[in-house]
Design an enzyme around this catalytic site. Structure first.
Site, short mmCIF file in Angstrom:
data_model
loop_
_atom_site.label_atom_id
_atom_site.label_comp_id
_atom_site.label_asym_id
_atom_site.label_seq_id
_atom_site.Cartn_x
_atom_site.Cartn_y
_atom_site.Cartn_z
N GLU A 194 -14.93 -14.57 -58.93
CA GLU A 194 -14.56 -15.44 -57.83
C GLU A 194 -14.63 -16.87 -58.32
O GLU A 194 -15.54 -17.22 -59.08
CB GLU A 194 -15.49 -15.28 -56.62
CG GLU A 194 -15.37 -13.97 -55.90
CD GLU A 194 -16.38 -12.94 -56.40
OE1 GLU A 194 -17.35 -13.32 -57.10
OE2 GLU A 194 -16.19 -11.76 -56.11
N ASN A 203 -11.54 -25.68 -57.20
CA ASN A 203 -11.82 -25.88 -58.62
C ASN A 203 -10.58 -25.53 -59.45
O ASN A 203 -10.50 -24.48 -60.09
CB ASN A 203 -13.02 -25.04 -59.06
CG ASN A 203 -13.51 -25.41 -60.44
OD1 ASN A 203 -12.80 -26.03 -61.23
ND2 ASN A 203 -14.74 -25.02 -60.75
N ILE A 224 -20.68 -18.91 -64.39
CA ILE A 224 -20.48 -19.67 -65.62
C ILE A 224 -20.69 -21.13 -65.28
O ILE A 224 -20.25 -21.60 -64.23
CB ILE A 224 -19.09 -19.43 -66.25
CG1 ILE A 224 -18.93 -20.25 -67.54
CG2 ILE A 224 -17.98 -19.69 -65.26
CD1 ILE A 224 -17.70 -19.93 -68.35
N ALA A 225 -21.40 -21.82 -66.14
CA ALA A 225 -21.65 -23.24 -65.92
C ALA A 225 -21.71 -23.94 -67.27
O ALA A 225 -22.35 -23.47 -68.20
CB ALA A 225 -22.96 -23.44 -65.18
N VAL A 226 -21.03 -25.08 -67.34
CA VAL A 226 -21.01 -25.91 -68.55
C VAL A 226 -21.41 -27.32 -68.14
O VAL A 226 -20.84 -27.88 -67.20
CB VAL A 226 -19.61 -25.91 -69.21
CG1 VAL A 226 -19.58 -26.82 -70.43
CG2 VAL A 226 -19.19 -24.49 -69.58
N TYR A 282 -8.94 -19.67 -66.20
CA TYR A 282 -8.92 -18.22 -66.01
C TYR A 282 -7.49 -17.68 -66.10
O TYR A 282 -7.25 -16.65 -66.73
CB TYR A 282 -9.56 -17.83 -64.68
CG TYR A 282 -10.98 -18.32 -64.53
CD1 TYR A 282 -11.85 -18.39 -65.62
CD2 TYR A 282 -11.48 -18.73 -63.30
CE1 TYR A 282 -13.15 -18.85 -65.49
CE2 TYR A 282 -12.77 -19.18 -63.16
CZ TYR A 282 -13.61 -19.24 -64.26
OH TYR A 282 -14.89 -19.69 -64.11
#
Length: 166
Positions: free
Chosen positions: A111, A116, A77-79, A123
């Site tokens: 993972e 982070n 996932i990347a924003v 999560y």
């Protein structure tokens, strides 16, 4: 902020890779790996964009979930930095969990980098629990990965029957 999501396509590879390499500078996936992920019949990738600029992908996320398997994995996932802190990451994760449920998964794993804290908090707020630590997982930085698991909640219906039986 209003976002629109759609399933990622092969034509999104260049935009996805721009985000991938800018966000995950030291441990970015290769273009070939991402291309294979987008083409994998057991994977489900989403991209996010503002409705007024559909050509500008601001985020992506991917799930590996073979139909009928009891386990699914959030692959990535990347924003984009300018689009963070507005609920987009949460929306993407919830969309992936919903797709995992549709495919029959009872658990979703992921993972996350041990350094982070923001992602870990997101999560955990969604019900993921720490399961294990994979030491030195992220290379070349040598950062540990925290393995997290979510028991997929049952689908909630918004329909309610009238109380008078009508």
């Amino acid at each position: 902020m209003t976002w629109q999501l759609r399933r990622a396509e092969a034509g999104d590879l260049e935009a996805i890779m721009r985000l991938e390499t800018s966000i995950f500078a030291n441990d970015a996936w290769s273009g070939g790996t991402m291309r294979n992920e987008l083409a994998n019949v057991n994977a489900w990738y989403l991209v996010a964009f503002r409705p007024e600029t559909p050509e500008s992908i601001e985020a992506y996320a991917g799930l590996l979930a073979p139909r009928g398997a009891k386990e699914a994995d959030i692959q990535t996932i990347a924003v984009a930095e300018g689009s963070r802190r507005g609920g987009l990451g949460r929306t993407l994760i919830l969309s992936l969990v919903n797709e995992a449920r549709k495919r029959g998964a009872e658990e979703v794993f992921l993972e996350v980098r041990a350094d982070n804290a923001g992602a870990q908090a997101l999560y955990r707020s969604l019900g993921f629990e720490d399961l294990a630590v994979r030491e030195n997982y992220y290379q070349p930085d040598g950062v540990d990965a925290i393995v997290m698991r979510l028991a997929v909640p049952p689908r909630r219906s918004t329909f309610t029957a009238p109380e008078d039986g009508a």
